[in-house]
Design an enzyme around this catalytic site. Structure first.
Site, PDB file in Angstrom:
ATOM      1  N   GLU A 125      48.617 -29.926  16.516  1.00 19.70           N
ATOM      2  CA  GLU A 125      48.776 -30.272  15.228  1.00 19.70           C
ATOM      3  C   GLU A 125      48.045 -31.504  14.900  1.00 19.70           C
ATOM      4  O   GLU A 125      47.508 -31.477  13.870  1.00 19.70           O
ATOM      5  CB  GLU A 125      50.156 -29.888  14.770  1.00 19.70           C
ATOM      6  CG  GLU A 125      50.716 -28.430  14.940  1.00 19.70           C
ATOM      7  CD  GLU A 125      49.974 -27.253  14.349  1.00 19.70           C
ATOM      8  OE1 GLU A 125      49.305 -27.751  12.993  1.00 19.70           O
ATOM      9  OE2 GLU A 125      50.072 -26.336  14.843  1.00 19.70           O
ATOM     10  N   TRP A 128      35.999 -15.307  -9.649  1.00 22.44           N
ATOM     11  CA  TRP A 128      37.096 -15.881 -10.234  1.00 22.44           C
ATOM     12  C   TRP A 128      37.186 -15.500 -11.843  1.00 22.44           C
ATOM     13  O   TRP A 128      36.275 -15.509 -12.568  1.00 22.44           O
ATOM     14  CB  TRP A 128      37.289 -17.214 -10.215  1.00 22.44           C
ATOM     15  CG  TRP A 128      37.044 -17.879  -8.871  1.00 22.44           C
ATOM     16  CD1 TRP A 128      36.132 -18.395  -8.069  1.00 22.44           C
ATOM     17  CD2 TRP A 128      38.076 -17.888  -7.818  1.00 22.44           C
ATOM     18  NE1 TRP A 128      36.529 -18.914  -7.083  1.00 22.44           N
ATOM     19  CE2 TRP A 128      37.801 -18.712  -6.645  1.00 22.44           C
ATOM     20  CE3 TRP A 128      39.425 -17.336  -7.975  1.00 22.44           C
ATOM     21  CZ2 TRP A 128      38.566 -18.886  -5.517  1.00 22.44           C
ATOM     22  CZ3 TRP A 128      40.397 -17.692  -6.850  1.00 22.44           C
ATOM     23  CH2 TRP A 128      39.985 -18.142  -5.628  1.00 22.44           C
ATOM     24  N   ASN A 175      55.018 -26.958   5.760  1.00 25.06           N
ATOM     25  CA  ASN A 175      53.645 -26.608   6.091  1.00 25.06           C
ATOM     26  C   ASN A 175      53.704 -24.806   6.003  1.00 25.06           C
ATOM     27  O   ASN A 175      52.613 -24.530   5.390  1.00 25.06           O
ATOM     28  CB  ASN A 175      52.851 -26.915   7.417  1.00 25.06           C
ATOM     29  CG  ASN A 175      51.673 -26.684   7.502  1.00 25.06           C
ATOM     30  OD1 ASN A 175      50.714 -27.155   6.963  1.00 25.06           O
ATOM     31  ND2 ASN A 175      51.315 -25.820   8.597  1.00 25.06           N
ATOM     32  N   TRP A 230      40.912 -21.830  -5.894  1.00 25.70           N
ATOM     33  CA  TRP A 230      41.497 -22.619  -4.805  1.00 25.70           C
ATOM     34  C   TRP A 230      41.627 -24.345  -5.302  1.00 25.70           C
ATOM     35  O   TRP A 230      42.435 -25.171  -5.105  1.00 25.70           O
ATOM     36  CB  TRP A 230      40.949 -22.490  -3.691  1.00 25.70           C
ATOM     37  CG  TRP A 230      39.718 -22.852  -3.216  1.00 25.70           C
ATOM     38  CD1 TRP A 230      38.586 -22.120  -3.186  1.00 25.70           C
ATOM     39  CD2 TRP A 230      39.083 -24.194  -2.864  1.00 25.70           C
ATOM     40  NE1 TRP A 230      37.411 -22.547  -3.228  1.00 25.70           N
ATOM     41  CE2 TRP A 230      37.804 -24.041  -2.898  1.00 25.70           C
ATOM     42  CE3 TRP A 230      39.602 -25.364  -2.911  1.00 25.70           C
ATOM     43  CZ2 TRP A 230      36.937 -24.954  -2.787  1.00 25.70           C
ATOM     44  CZ3 TRP A 230      38.765 -26.525  -2.490  1.00 25.70           C
ATOM     45  CH2 TRP A 230      37.367 -26.578  -2.512  1.00 25.70           C
ATOM     46  N   TRP A 265      44.534 -30.779  14.679  1.00 22.91           N
ATOM     47  CA  TRP A 265      44.168 -29.786  13.637  1.00 22.91           C
ATOM     48  C   TRP A 265      43.822 -30.805  12.531  1.00 22.91           C
ATOM     49  O   TRP A 265      42.820 -30.862  11.789  1.00 22.91           O
ATOM     50  CB  TRP A 265      45.245 -28.907  13.063  1.00 22.91           C
ATOM     51  CG  TRP A 265      45.145 -28.033  11.791  1.00 22.91           C
ATOM     52  CD1 TRP A 265      45.237 -28.306  10.490  1.00 22.91           C
ATOM     53  CD2 TRP A 265      44.219 -26.812  11.862  1.00 22.91           C
ATOM     54  NE1 TRP A 265      44.829 -27.233   9.724  1.00 22.91           N
ATOM     55  CE2 TRP A 265      44.093 -26.478  10.503  1.00 22.91           C
ATOM     56  CE3 TRP A 265      43.519 -26.218  12.802  1.00 22.91           C
ATOM     57  CZ2 TRP A 265      43.650 -25.349  10.167  1.00 22.91           C
ATOM     58  CZ3 TRP A 265      42.961 -25.113  12.705  1.00 22.91           C
ATOM     59  CH2 TRP A 265      42.723 -24.577  11.241  1.00 22.91           C
ATOM     60  N   TRP A 268      43.321 -26.066   1.683  1.00 18.39           N
ATOM     61  CA  TRP A 268      43.107 -24.860   0.621  1.00 18.39           C
ATOM     62  C   TRP A 268      41.909 -24.050   0.807  1.00 18.39           C
ATOM     63  O   TRP A 268      42.122 -22.758   0.723  1.00 18.39           O
ATOM     64  CB  TRP A 268      42.861 -25.630  -0.824  1.00 18.39           C
ATOM     65  CG  TRP A 268      44.189 -26.309  -0.982  1.00 18.39           C
ATOM     66  CD1 TRP A 268      44.794 -27.339  -1.057  1.00 18.39           C
ATOM     67  CD2 TRP A 268      45.175 -25.404  -1.952  1.00 18.39           C
ATOM     68  NE1 TRP A 268      46.037 -27.204  -1.756  1.00 18.39           N
ATOM     69  CE2 TRP A 268      46.133 -26.057  -2.500  1.00 18.39           C
ATOM     70  CE3 TRP A 268      44.978 -23.878  -2.497  1.00 18.39           C
ATOM     71  CZ2 TRP A 268      47.086 -25.344  -3.267  1.00 18.39           C
ATOM     72  CZ3 TRP A 268      45.869 -23.582  -3.197  1.00 18.39           C
ATOM     73  CH2 TRP A 268      47.024 -24.057  -3.564  1.00 18.39           C
TER      74      TRP A 268
END
Length: 449
Positions: free
Chosen positions: A269, A300, A336, A354, A272, A377
């Site tokens: 992580e 959108w 998370n 987003w 990440w 996102w």
């Protein structure tokens, strides 16, 4: 002779290569922090981040004073302010740890080149990432777009360096140098003061970060793999704000975790986070542009302000979504797993761009940074790196049954959903899921063309 240490997102004394380089010169050291909200491309900090920065700077200043040093605070364009402080301190050297976002890199590169022409010693160091972005490449010499091979390549490189010790003394300048008062920067909310929940939940500063790491490794690491997806459990490290502000270095986290002989999933992580920063390094517009250009075709609809406001306030009528958004507002943080769920709901059930969610998290998260926030996102939206399947839609009701089966988390943050008359959802999950899948067909068609 005097050296400047320009603190940025590295508000710590331990394992600070820039500070170590200045101390090695055996001359007075001036710590400097510049609040730059004026240079081109620099993004103004959100409210929660400003609260954290205030307290982290207060802690850093106190720790420097305890060791004989000083922290100068100045506000304005970094290029101008750094030059002013160099002149005020009669300094002949300046050191900093590298930044990786586009506008910051341009500022640093320009300063480094021009100051060297003026015979000022300048050096930058790796203090914020385990692996420099230009050192991790595919077999073809390009950057990675998928995490697993990226992390495998990182682990094949030489192990991250050992962390540097905390200095016992930081000799300050003989003469005082003008500094702004931290209180005059207005980083704390006042009218209204919405930070009570932040004060209850956090201790910004290097000592608090070290304490959280010790507690996590001693008490929570063994149950991290199992418990990290359960929002009601205290199984995560909660170190993300401290990493964001550099109150603790990834090198310290890496080596102290490795020393336990456990924690491979936890370290992945951390990997990440590295992946997010490496992606930003190669795509500086990550917060505003789709990483995958075929997503520019996503249809959108016109923004529904009422739906956006309901999501922001935790009034969607969906229990897990509302609980997460209220946790965020109260604490400046969100688990998370729940972050992914609330993001998926905004993008795919409400069909809201987003970028609207990224901006809200930027303002309300204490750990929002230039890389992880937009990267995450875009991952949920399907427009970013490693976003397969891109059409993934989290069902918040199924997610609640799986990860909060007894509604412990929901009852804590959105208790009315556990009552006899829970609020009605503002949209139908099934119908909006189908609508989102139809919209994703536009992306699929654009990709085929």
């Amino acid at each position: 002779m005097t050296s400047i240490v320009w603190f940025r997102d590295d508000l710590r004394l331990a394992d600070n290569p820039a500070l170590r380089a200045a101390l090695d010169r055996a001359e007075p050291v001036v710590g400097l922090y510049v609040l730059d909200e004026e240079s081109p491309g620099i993004r103004r900090l959100g409210g929660a981040a400003r609260w954290w920065l205030h307290h982290s700077l207060a802690s850093l200043g106190e720790r420097l004073r305890e060791r004989g040093g000083t922290l100068i605070l100045r506000r304005g364009p970094a290029d101008r302010v750094v030059r002013e402080v160099l002149a005020d301190a009669s300094a002949t050297a300046i050191f900093w740890n590298r930044r990786y976002a586009g506008p910051e890199r341009e500022i640093d590169a320009g300063l480094k080149a021009s100051l060297r022409e003026e015979s000022i010693a300048v050096a930058s160091f790796a203090g914020s990432l385990l692996f420099e972005p230009w050192t991790v490449k595919t077999g073809g010499g390009t950057h990675f777009s998928v995490f697993t091979p990226f992390w495998r390549a990182c682990l094949a490189l030489p192990a991250p360096r050992a962390p540097l010790p905390e200095p016992r003394e930081v000799p300050g300048p003989a003469q005082a140098i003008a500094s702004d008062a931290l209180e005059d920067w207005g980083l704390l909310p006042t009218r209204p003061d919405w930070a009570e929940g932040l004060r209850e939940n956090w201790e910004p500063g290097e000592p608090g970060a070290r304490a959280r790491l010790r507690e996590f490794l001693a008490e929570d690491l063994d149950r991290y793999d199992r418990g990290r997806d359960v929002p009601s459990e205290e199984a995560t490290s909660r170190l993300s704000p401290s990493l964001r502000w550099g109150e603790i270095s990834p090198f310290t986290i890496w080596h102290e975790t490795v020393a336990t002989g456990r924690g491979a999933k936890f370290l992945s992580e951390v990997g990440w986070r590295e992946f997010a920063w490496h992606t930003l390094f190669h795509f500086p517009d990550l917060a505003t542009k789709n990483l995958r250009s075929d997503f520019d075709a996503f249809p959108w609809p016109e923004l529904d302000e009422d739906h956006l406001a309901a999501w922001q306030r935790g009034n969607t009528g969906v229990p897990l979504v509302d609980a997460g958004m209220r946790e965020l507002w109260h604490t400046g943080y969100m688990h998370n797993r729940v972050r992914m769920i609330v993001a998926s709901y905004l993008i795919k059930n409400l069909l809201i761009d987003w970028r609207q969610g990224e901006e809200w998290f930027w303002d309300t998260l204490v750990d929002a940074d230039s890389a992880s926030n937009p990267f995450s996102w875009q991952w949920v939206a399907g427009s970013g790196a490693d976003a397969a399947p891109y059409f993934r839609i989290f069902n918040p009701e199924l997610q609640a049954k799986k990860f909060d089966p007894d509604a412990v988390y929901i009852r804590r943050w959105a208790a009315e959903h556990a009552g006899d008359e829970p609020p009605e959802p503002i949209v139908d999950l099934y119908a909006t899921r189908n609508r989102a899948l139809e919209a994703y067909e536009k992306v699929k068609q654009n990709r085929a063309e």
